[in-house]
Structure formats: structure tokens, C-alpha cells
Design an enzyme around this catalytic site. Sequence first.
Site, PDB file in Angstrom:
ATOM      1  N   GLY A 159       0.568  -1.164   0.028  1.00 58.94           N
ATOM      2  CA  GLY A 159       0.148   0.028   0.041  1.00 58.94           C
ATOM      3  C   GLY A 159       0.717   1.182   0.101  1.00 58.94           C
ATOM      4  O   GLY A 159       0.102   2.401   0.460  1.00 58.94           O
ATOM      5  N   LYS A 190      -0.422   2.613  -4.412  1.00 56.41           N
ATOM      6  CA  LYS A 190      -0.983   3.647  -4.581  1.00 56.41           C
ATOM      7  C   LYS A 190      -0.943   4.238  -5.938  1.00 56.41           C
ATOM      8  O   LYS A 190      -1.876   5.029  -6.602  1.00 56.41           O
ATOM      9  CB  LYS A 190      -0.577   4.661  -3.362  1.00 56.41           C
ATOM     10  CG  LYS A 190      -1.015   4.589  -2.123  1.00 56.41           C
ATOM     11  CD  LYS A 190      -2.284   4.669  -2.046  1.00 56.41           C
ATOM     12  CE  LYS A 190      -2.807   4.863  -0.561  1.00 56.41           C
ATOM     13  NZ  LYS A 190      -2.733   3.451   0.021  1.00 56.41           N
ATOM     14  N   ASP A 266      -8.252   5.822   2.725  1.00 55.39           N
ATOM     15  CA  ASP A 266      -7.314   6.535   3.106  1.00 55.39           C
ATOM     16  C   ASP A 266      -6.712   7.675   2.381  1.00 55.39           C
ATOM     17  O   ASP A 266      -6.729   7.726   1.245  1.00 55.39           O
ATOM     18  CB  ASP A 266      -6.142   5.412   3.420  1.00 55.39           C
ATOM     19  CG  ASP A 266      -5.653   4.766   2.323  1.00 55.39           C
ATOM     20  OD1 ASP A 266      -6.393   4.629   1.632  1.00 55.39           O
ATOM     21  OD2 ASP A 266      -4.519   4.678   2.354  1.00 55.39           O
ATOM     22  N   ASP A 267      -6.134   8.691   3.107  1.00 51.21           N
ATOM     23  CA  ASP A 267      -5.147   9.761   2.412  1.00 51.21           C
ATOM     24  C   ASP A 267      -6.336  10.554   1.382  1.00 51.21           C
ATOM     25  O   ASP A 267      -5.888  10.812   0.152  1.00 51.21           O
ATOM     26  CB  ASP A 267      -4.304   9.340   1.718  1.00 51.21           C
ATOM     27  CG  ASP A 267      -3.189   8.805   2.819  1.00 51.21           C
ATOM     28  OD1 ASP A 267      -3.393   8.928   4.005  1.00 51.21           O
ATOM     29  OD2 ASP A 267      -2.254   7.963   2.323  1.00 51.21           O
ATOM     30  N   ASN A 363       2.696   0.339   9.601  1.00 42.08           N
ATOM     31  CA  ASN A 363       3.502   1.387   8.434  1.00 42.08           C
ATOM     32  C   ASN A 363       4.978   0.909   8.835  1.00 42.08           C
ATOM     33  O   ASN A 363       5.798   1.916   9.184  1.00 42.08           O
ATOM     34  CB  ASN A 363       3.086   2.579   8.532  1.00 42.08           C
ATOM     35  CG  ASN A 363       1.923   2.728   7.348  1.00 42.08           C
ATOM     36  OD1 ASN A 363       2.045   2.247   6.550  1.00 42.08           O
ATOM     37  ND2 ASN A 363       0.974   3.687   7.897  1.00 42.08           N
ATOM     38  N   ASP A 368       8.175   5.320   2.186  1.00 47.06           N
ATOM     39  CA  ASP A 368       7.747   6.251   0.837  1.00 47.06           C
ATOM     40  C   ASP A 368       8.018   7.671   1.302  1.00 47.06           C
ATOM     41  O   ASP A 368       7.493   8.548   0.623  1.00 47.06           O
ATOM     42  CB  ASP A 368       6.286   5.684   0.340  1.00 47.06           C
ATOM     43  CG  ASP A 368       5.234   5.596   1.506  1.00 47.06           C
ATOM     44  OD1 ASP A 368       5.573   6.121   2.537  1.00 47.06           O
ATOM     45  OD2 ASP A 368       4.283   5.214   1.012  1.00 47.06           O
ATOM     46  N   ASN A 396       2.968  -2.922   6.063  1.00 46.78           N
ATOM     47  CA  ASN A 396       3.040  -2.036   4.727  1.00 46.78           C
ATOM     48  C   ASN A 396       4.729  -1.860   4.223  1.00 46.78           C
ATOM     49  O   ASN A 396       5.432  -1.358   5.064  1.00 46.78           O
ATOM     50  CB  ASN A 396       2.633  -0.702   4.985  1.00 46.78           C
ATOM     51  CG  ASN A 396       2.687  -0.154   3.503  1.00 46.78           C
ATOM     52  OD1 ASN A 396       2.714  -0.404   2.426  1.00 46.78           O
ATOM     53  ND2 ASN A 396       2.513   1.291   3.782  1.00 46.78           N
TER      54      ASN A 396
END
Length: 739
Positions: A159, A190, A266-267, A363, A368, A396
Site C-alpha cells: 500500500g 497507490k 485513506d489519504d 507502517n 515512501d 506495509n
Amino acid sequence: MRMKARTLFTLALLWASATLSAQSFSDINPTPQQITADKAGKTIAWPLEARLSASSKTLSSLAGQELSQRVRHHAKARTEILLGIRGDKAIRRYTNKIPKHSEGYFLSIEPQRIVLAGHDEAGLRYAVRSLLEAEHEGQLPCGSIVDYPDVRWRGVVEGFYGTPWSHEARLSQLRFYGRNKLNVYIYGPKDDPYHSVPNWRRPYPEVEGQQIRTLVEEAKRNGVTFYWAIHPGQDIKWTAEDRDLLLHKFELMYQLGVRGFAVFFDDISGEGTKADKQAELLNYINREFVHRKGDVAPLVMCPTEYNKSWSRIEKGYLPTLGRELDPDIEIMWTGNRVVACIDKPDMQWINGHIKRRAYIWFNFPVSDFVRNHMLLGATYGNSLEIAEDLSGFLSNPMEHAEASKIALYSIADYIWNMKSYDSQRSWERSIVSLAGAQSSALRCLAEHSSDLGANGHLFRREESSELKDLLGRIERGSEVSLNDLRTLGDECLKLERSANILLSSRDNPALIAELAPWLRMARLIGRYGQEVISLEAAREAKPKAFAEIHAHILSLLEQMYEIDSSENQNPYQPGVRLATLRLLPALDATFARSVAAYNQAHGTQLSSATRYLPCSLSSDVAQLSGLALSSRGKQITISPSNEVIRWASGATLELQAVEPLELKSLEFDLGTKDIAPSFTLEVEQGGQWIALPLMQRAGKTLLRADIAPMKAGRWTRLRLRQTTATELQVYFKSWRLVH
């Protein structure tokens, strides 16, 4: 006394034999719940032939097929292998030894009999996997294992932002999950346009679709449930048309073999964040698709408020999900922050609001938001007391699939058997598992490539831990001995050699390709460290050699800068950073002190500069305060953030110049249209603040500063202030200042 001594000696031998036998199960990952070692430490040869006692159905199962690849059935073989699941005739006499736990198994190894008994098909597969891993140099330890996982759903969510894994990397990952008893993989990169905008409503092209079919088949062979995730929230319309398009996309994925589905919210910001609308859509999908199909795993969703620091309980988002969402839908959660370790109070808090056990999205080792770092350190910090509080635990990872296996190995270990988890031991085993003959070299690199550096999530890791005290004393300027400097020099030599060994290794080409920029940097840092120690020694003993060593150090620093400026040039956190928490600061401090002392003694002006930033960053917006500054030539950039920024009324982002700087241009992107009137940009000149108008084209998100109002001269401080009366939700996609 002699009899007592002989008895004690015999007991010691028996204990040592039992210990060695238990240790011979040490290649099994994750760590089994219970191992009973043979007291005499007996082993048997791996049976190339055996009488396989099992039903035809069991022999044709995944577990039976995997065992048959290593053991040939022979009706007159001396060794018998009993194979089956609870209720099967072949292993009925061992029923009471099988744990009554999903995916549990009983494994027994005796001189002429091996028993592989699973609670279910997954348990039997894990029994076979443990047997295969217990073999070492053609020998099997005698003893038994009773085993089962602490957590039902265990695995990985792809992710992250950035370059998605390649098809080959995903295949390798799925095989890795099978070996380490992980049972979930969620496909949700993503930057896949068919997972998110702009094409989540559209089918995959034929080539990409066939690749997903291949991945699904590989997942099944390895006992992994392949989940496909969709990320529609950025532009979803709460209409029957969009609902049906999403359901149709799921149907297309089902036809490709997918039997697990997830929806990510999310986000995002705006219309897609409404909890009641999300619940209505997900309940519809759950009832009209998941339940109707009958062979689909539980639906998983990632909420918009997926961590505590973003949650606004008073506004009702999480309580609405807890109240309205079907109870069999899993809800993902990252903890107190976007990037955080999980503890007992975290779980109690979130479970109380969502009315179910949370499904953890951990996470780590995702990078990233710090793409110039490679995260190879130990996995630690999560509570060992939360097994009963969560329904699933997924990691992740980094975009570097092979290097991520260091952390994923330990995560598999942790979520299978929390009470026995030892992060350091698991880390050591993971490196051996990944690097084999080059494990010592990889361990040295990983020891100095663990921390994330400054970042907006404020998540840090320990680094260079074995020399932590020494490096701290050196950086602080405390007095150190000659032996201390020799220890530091030896470590730098080891780092250089390790980098060279790995760069020439052919054992794991995929891993070396990922690590190559960092290995080249490690080689230079190792050489730099040795030369810094030589410089300190030469300052008094060989002053004539000092200038030559100093020139070489400047050359090494230039080469380090070139690697940082030319390799891994992603648009977010470009460059290659290594050993930034302790080793490099200690070496830089030693270099600076040596040069300063030499200059004072000889009246010279040799440079002691290593790395330089022309300004510092501060902010009372927590998500911005930890973002990293970078400087290349006359350009200053701030690392972007992947998350929605909650920018409070009156809060600022400020740059403080080390020395007065010119401002030739400034542009930044808050990912939001028509936002310029909500902010004020000011620079300080001569003790006075001067406002610089912000320019933003209609329909665009990029903002530019109009520097015309600045007086001739340079600025010392620059600040961006949010001027509305309420909190704003924006992004921080870029910041570029030229001076």
C-alpha cells in the site's frame, strides 16, 4: 563426591543434548508455540523414501504435493509418514495432540515415524513446512511441535506510494509468505491507476489482468489469500452508478480468481470521507457480493480516520463506522499515528469505538516518506500482549521488495507467537535467511542502515547500536582513548569490506540491485571513517601527512555527494543516506575537531565542512515539523508528506537562514485549488516582516511567491501562516526555493 560429580556431569550432558535438539528447530520461522526436544538429542536422516500413510485427498492437497516433492512413497520403506487433518483415519490416534486452533498442527519426528497432523488444511500445510525447515544438512531432529498462530490474519499490504513492485518481485514475495506462514497479501499500490484514480472504474488491460491471475494462482499454491483493493474515495460519487461500477470491477477481479477484496478510503479529503456513505456502500458490497459469492474472504476497509491522531470522535466518524458497518467487515488501523507501534491501550481505545477487533496496518518498513533511506533494522516496539485484541496484522513494506524481507521475516515471527518474540534474535535469523554466506556483510550494512532520519511522521529507529555509547561520546566531544579510535576505525573497515563483498555477490541478484546505491555509499563512508582516524593520528605524529590525508577526505566527501546527487533520484526524497544517526555524525565531529586543532597549531585554514544546510525548518504543525530539508546548489526543498495535513488556524511553517539569503523564487504545492487567500507568506528583512503575495492560477494547486515587494538585500526568516478562522485540510506535495 565422585558419584555426585558424575551425576551432575550426566545431567549437564542431557541438558546440553536437549538444548541442541531444540536449537536444531531454530530454522523454523515463525517460532513454534511449543517444542519438546528429544532428551538424548537424537536425529534421523532425511527420508528420501517413506511409507506415506494418508488419504488420496490429502496426498493431492497442497501439503501432500509439497511433501511428495521431497519424499518418494515406497510401500516397504522403513520410515512411515502419517499425514492428515483432524478426523482423518491416518492420524486419528494423534487427535488429542492436535491443538484446537485454526491453522494449528502437531508434528512429531521419531526414528522410524513422522507424524504431520493439522487441525485443518492450513495447519497440515504448516506442519509440512515446519518439517522441511527443520531439516539441516540431511538430518532431522527428533522431538515434537505443537503449534498455532496467535493472530488469524497475518501478512502484507502493498500500500505504499512510489514505484509498485514488479510482477517477478510479487511472485517472490508470495513464495516467501508461504515459507513464513503468512496468509494474506493485499494488492493496493497507490500508484496503480487501476486501483485508484483515474481508472478504478475501468477494467485492467489484458496483460495486467493476466499478471493478476498468475499472482492469484501463486498465492493459492502458497496458502495465501490474495486480496485486491480499490481506492475510489478521491473522486467517488455516492450514486447507484458509481456503486454498480465498483461492484462490476470486483466481479471482473473475481473472474481473474481473486477471492479477497478491500476498499481503501485513506489519504483523501472532501465528499469521499463521509462515514455514513462509506458504511452504506460497504454494507451493500458485503451483502450483494461477498455473502452471495460464498467463497470470498471477509471484506476489509481502510477508513479515512485510520489513526488516533487524526480521529475526531466528537464528529462521529469512527463511532458511525462502529455502529453502522456490518460486524463481519474488517476495519484497518495504524495506531496512535500514521506510523506507530501498537500497544494495549491503543487497541482498547480503537476497539471500543469500532465495536470489533481492529485489523492492524503496520507502517513498517515502508519508506515512501524517507525514500533516501534503506530500512534494514530490527522490528521492535509492538506490544507482546495484544494477540487477543486484533483480528489481523499486516505490514506495509518498502518499494524494495527483497530488502523488505528482513522486516517481514520478523513480522511473521511476531504475529505468530508474540510471547516468544525476541526482536534481536529474529533480526539475526532474518539476515541469515536472506543473505546466507554473506549474512555477516549484510548484518554490518543493516546495523548502520536502520534509522529513518528526520521525517514528518516523527518515527525513528535505533542505529549503530553496538557502538552507540562510543559514537555518542565522540560526537559530544568527550575524551576518547586510542583504543576507542581503533574500535571506530575497525568498524569503518568492516563496513567498507562488507559493501565490497555484497557488491560482488551473485547469491541474491535482486537484493544487491536494490541495495547497490547504498552499498556504494557505505563503501565510501567506511573509507572516509578510516581516513578520519588516520587524520587524527597524523595530527601530532605525522603533521606532514595531514594535508595529504585531508585532501583525500575532501575527495571522498565529494564522491559521497555525487552518489547522493545522482542515484535514487526520486522526486520526493532523492538521494542515498546511510549511517546518519550515529556513525556519520561521530566521524564528522572527529574530522572537524582534528582540522580545527591542526589549523590552530599551524596557522592554516583547511576546510572542515562536510554537509551543510543553509537554513533550518520549524513548524507548530506537527505533521510538518519533522519534514526533511535538502539543499542542492542554490535550491532548497522540503520533503513532501503523503498524508492529509491538518493545518490549524494561525499555525506556521518557518525557515530560519544560517546566514542571510537571497530569494530568487519560491513555489509550493498544497494540493488544493483556490487556497492562496487562506495563507500569508512573509520574509524578515532588517528586523521587519514583509508580506509577499501568493499567486495561484485558477484550477491549479501550485502557488508562487511574488517577490517584488522585497527590498534590496537578503532575508533571515521566512514564514507561511494559515490565516483562516478554522483548521484546514491540505496536502504538502512540494516546496522549492531558489536563492
